[in-house]
Design an enzyme around this catalytic site. Structure first.
Site, PDB file in Angstrom:
ATOM      1  N   PRO A   1       0.895  -1.429   0.107  1.00  0.00           N
ATOM      2  CG  PRO A   1       0.027  -1.201   2.118  1.00  0.00           C
ATOM      3  CD  PRO A   1       0.649  -1.805   1.328  1.00  0.00           C
TER       4      PRO A   1
ATOM      5  CB  CYS B   1       0.039   7.912   0.716  1.00  0.00           C
ATOM      6  SG  CYS B   1      -0.592   7.260   2.300  1.00  0.00           S
TER       7      CYS B   1
ATOM      8  CB  ALA C   1      -3.456   4.365   4.106  1.00  0.00           C
TER       9      ALA C   1
ATOM     10  CG  HIS D   1      -2.361   1.111   7.764  1.00  0.00           C
ATOM     11  ND1 HIS D   1      -1.151   0.524   8.505  1.00  0.00           N
ATOM     12  CD2 HIS D   1      -2.027   2.264   7.089  1.00  0.00           C
ATOM     13  CE1 HIS D   1      -0.219   1.538   8.301  1.00  0.00           C
ATOM     14  NE2 HIS D   1      -0.543   2.187   7.147  1.00  0.00           N
TER      15      HIS D   1
ATOM     16  CG  HIS E   1       3.702   2.362   8.552  1.00  0.00           C
ATOM     17  ND1 HIS E   1       3.358   2.277   7.520  1.00  0.00           N
ATOM     18  CD2 HIS E   1       4.534   1.224   9.112  1.00  0.00           C
ATOM     19  CE1 HIS E   1       4.116   1.176   7.035  1.00  0.00           C
ATOM     20  NE2 HIS E   1       4.841   0.478   7.927  1.00  0.00           N
TER      21      HIS E   1
ATOM     22  CE1 TYR F   1      -0.128   7.633   9.863  1.00  0.00           C
ATOM     23  CE2 TYR F   1       0.559   5.518   8.661  1.00  0.00           C
ATOM     24  CZ  TYR F   1       0.606   7.061   8.804  1.00  0.00           C
ATOM     25  OH  TYR F   1       1.523   7.657   7.900  1.00  0.00           O
TER      26      TYR F   1
ATOM     27  NE  ARG G   1       2.433  -3.124   5.106  1.00  0.00           N
ATOM     28  CZ  ARG G   1       3.105  -2.365   4.581  1.00  0.00           C
ATOM     29  NH1 ARG G   1       2.986  -0.948   4.340  1.00  0.00           N
ATOM     30  NH2 ARG G   1       4.165  -2.771   3.650  1.00  0.00           N
TER      31      ARG G   1
ATOM     32  N   GLY H   1       7.286  -2.166  -2.516  1.00  0.00           N
ATOM     33  CA  GLY H   1       6.689  -0.864  -2.566  1.00  0.00           C
ATOM     34  C   GLY H   1       7.618   0.178  -3.501  1.00  0.00           C
ATOM     35  NE  ARG H   2      11.306   2.640  -0.177  1.00  0.00           N
ATOM     36  CZ  ARG H   2      12.107   2.742   0.883  1.00  0.00           C
ATOM     37  NH1 ARG H   2      12.463   3.686   1.058  1.00  0.00           N
ATOM     38  NH2 ARG H   2      12.410   1.549   1.461  1.00  0.00           N
TER      39      ARG H   2
HETATM   40  C1  LIG Z   1       5.277   6.888  -1.576  1.00  0.00           C
HETATM   41  C2  LIG Z   1       4.902   5.799  -0.345  1.00  0.00           C
HETATM   42  C3  LIG Z   1       3.827   5.868   0.389  1.00  0.00           C
HETATM   43  C4  LIG Z   1       3.564   5.064   1.309  1.00  0.00           C
HETATM   44  N1  LIG Z   1       2.115   4.662   1.826  1.00  0.00           N
HETATM   45  C5  LIG Z   1       1.874   3.820   2.728  1.00  0.00           C
HETATM   46  C6  LIG Z   1       0.252   3.562   2.945  1.00  0.00           C
HETATM   47  O1  LIG Z   1      -0.411   4.057   2.526  1.00  0.00           O
HETATM   48  N2  LIG Z   1       0.385   2.494   3.821  1.00  0.00           N
HETATM   49  C7  LIG Z   1       1.359   1.806   4.369  1.00  0.00           C
HETATM   50  O2  LIG Z   1       1.182   0.729   4.952  1.00  0.00           O
HETATM   51  N3  LIG Z   1       2.556   1.920   4.119  1.00  0.00           N
HETATM   52  C8  LIG Z   1       2.909   3.061   3.084  1.00  0.00           C
HETATM   53  N4  LIG Z   1       4.022   2.923   2.701  1.00  0.00           N
HETATM   54  C9  LIG Z   1       5.170   2.064   3.179  1.00  0.00           C
HETATM   55  C10 LIG Z   1       5.028   1.100   1.828  1.00  0.00           C
HETATM   56  O3  LIG Z   1       3.885   0.100   1.963  1.00  0.00           O
HETATM   57  C11 LIG Z   1       6.300   0.015   2.320  1.00  0.00           C
HETATM   58  O4  LIG Z   1       6.289  -0.676   3.653  1.00  0.00           O
HETATM   59  C12 LIG Z   1       7.980   0.911   2.249  1.00  0.00           C
HETATM   60  O5  LIG Z   1       7.863   1.675   1.316  1.00  0.00           O
HETATM   61  C13 LIG Z   1       8.897  -0.276   2.569  1.00  0.00           C
HETATM   62  O6  LIG Z   1       9.001  -1.176   1.430  1.00  0.00           O
HETATM   63  P1  LIG Z   1       9.847  -0.807   0.104  1.00  0.00           P
HETATM   64  O7  LIG Z   1      11.380  -0.662   0.691  1.00  0.00           O
HETATM   65  O8  LIG Z   1       9.701  -1.848  -0.860  1.00  0.00           O
HETATM   66  O9  LIG Z   1       9.566   0.565  -0.414  1.00  0.00           O
HETATM   67  C14 LIG Z   1       4.532   4.131   1.679  1.00  0.00           C
HETATM   68  C15 LIG Z   1       5.623   4.175   1.003  1.00  0.00           C
HETATM   69  C16 LIG Z   1       6.088   4.998  -0.029  1.00  0.00           C
HETATM   70  C17 LIG Z   1       7.251   4.862  -0.674  1.00  0.00           C
END
Ligand SMILES: Cc1cc2nc3c(=O)[nH]c(=O)nc-3n(C[C@H](O)[C@H](O)[C@H](O)COP(=O)(O)O)c2cc1C
Length: 369
Positions: free
Chosen positions: A28, A30, A64, A188, A191, A193, A241, A334-335
């Site tokens: 997920p 944002c 989210a 969720h 983090h 929240y 999560r 994610g990224r």
């Molecule tokens: C742009 C962005 C927005 C994110 N928004 C959320 C979110 O809405 N909900 C959530 O649980 N984690 C959110 N995260 C965390 C990611 O889901 C993920 O756990 C985190 O980026 C680590 O994984 P990665 O190294 O593969 O990016 C966000 C991360 C990024 C980069």
């Protein structure tokens, strides 16, 4: 055949359950893209999530999605607190399905971390970081206690009536998510929240039935899980999560997560994603796969659940390793998927999948997979 691209089955209380075509999950994320500020997802969400469904993910999670307007992280978050939002998610879900992926929604309430500026380059350039000012439309937030997090404006401590109403909000959001066609609902609880704020002693300083002991601090989460599980159809998997560890002495630690994951499983949660932190200064590990041990610990506690690891899992062979070592059943990306929406298709190709088994969209078959 790599393990990453082997289908996986998610158990449910009733019925055959859900089979994912592979074990890659879009984390997920944002998008801060609802410039109309009404929480209604639109073309951006279709393009963003749709591209990643076409790119081969087995399960695509929305950002989210706020269960109340007050629970939005930023004013540009997408939501699921009213029927107009639910209806707007529906064609996005249909498109995700048309590409062979399952659609998941992350149900979210930011609690005392709500009402913050969208994390976008323009806002950052204008130093609009942290709590939205009253002149910019900031709103009052709610939490288990008035504990300030990261210098954000302190929330109001929730009354028992507000807690009960909040539990109902989660259930109502789940009903809308079902009507929109989502296959998986994820609570969720990570983090920093709202749910995490109740779990962690760092933020939950209540002295009533919702604070103090482990049993009391987990009460809100148990009530949320129970209410969502009752509203969410028994033939659909319920996911959660966690922040597996606050990485702070005296905070919510992995032993707490392991203990609570077993309880959550008994309450009908069958998919667990293990992130970490979100309250207070970061003291945890870093580097590739830094959160994998958290997933491995939960996997041991709930062996029959679908457990995913997340966090700097960027490389296909690294992802494969997480699975073959039994640390997790899937990976959330994610990224790396922001950089490359076709991450799964490319990964399948790199892991040696035959052309027939690479999850690319038919329109892209002439690419050199
Ligand atoms: C742009 C962005 C927005 C994110 N928004 C959320 C979110 O809405 N909900 C959530 O649980 N984690 C959110 N995260 C965390 C990611 O889901 C993920 O756990 C985190 O980026 C680590 O994984 P990665 O190294 O593969 O990016 C966000 C991360 C990024 C980069």
């Amino acid at each position: 055949m790599s393990k990453l691209f082997t289908p996986v089955h998610l158990a449910v209380p009733e019925g055959p359950g859900l089979t994912l075509r592979n074990r890659t999950v879009l984390a997920p994320m944002c998008q801060y893209s609802v410039t109309t500020l009404d929480g209604v997802p639109h073309a951006w969400h279709l393009a963003h999530l749709g591209a990643r469904a076409a790119g081969g993910f087995g399960l695509v999670f929305t950002e989210a999605a706020a269960i109340t307007a007050q629970g939005r992280i930023s004013d540009q978050d997408a939501g699921i607190w009213n029927d107009a939002q639910g209806r707007a998610w529906s064609p996005i879900v249909d498109f995700i399905h048309s590409q062979g992926a399952a659609a998941g929604i992350q149900l979210a309430h930011a609690g005392g971390k709500a009402s913050t500026y969208a994390w976008l380059p323009q806002q950052v350039a204008e130093h609009k970081i942290g709590s939205i000012s009253a002149t910019d439309g900031g709103w009052e937030t709610l939490g288990p206690a008035e504990t300030e997090i990261f210098g954000l404006t302190s929330p109001w401590s929730m009354t028992l009536e507000q807690i009960a109403a909040s539990v109902q909000d989660w259930a109502d959001a789940a009903l809308r998510a079902d009507a929109a066609g989502f296959d998986v609902a994820q609570i969720h609880a990570a983090h920093g929240y709202l749910v995490h704020q109740f779990l962690s002693p760092l933020t939950n300083t209540r002295t009533d039935a919702y604070g103090g002991s482990f049993e009391n601090r987990t009460r809100y989460a148990r009530e949320v899980i129970t209410a969502v599980r009752a509203a969410w159809p028994a033939h659909k998997p319920l996911a959660i999560r966690f922040s597996g560890d606050d990485w702070v002495e005296g905070g919510w630690r992995i032993a707490d997560t392991v203990r609570f994951a077993a309880e959550a499983f008994e309450l009908g949660v069958s998919a667990f994603d293990l992130s970490s932190a979100g309250i207070g200064k970061y003291h945890g590990p870093s580097g590739p796969g830094f959160q994998v041990p958290l997933a491995a610990a939960v996997k041991q506690a709930v062996p029959d659940a679908f457990v995913t690891a997340v966090g700097m899992i960027n490389d296909p062979s690294q992802a494969e390793q997480v699975l073959v070592t039994g640390s997790a059943d899937g990976v959330s990306i994610g990224r790396a998927a922001l950089k490359n929406p076709n991450w799964p298709a490319v990964a399948a190709s790199e892991l040696g999948a035959s052309r027939d088994d690479i999850p690319f969209a038919a329109q892209y078959w002439r690419a050199h997979w």
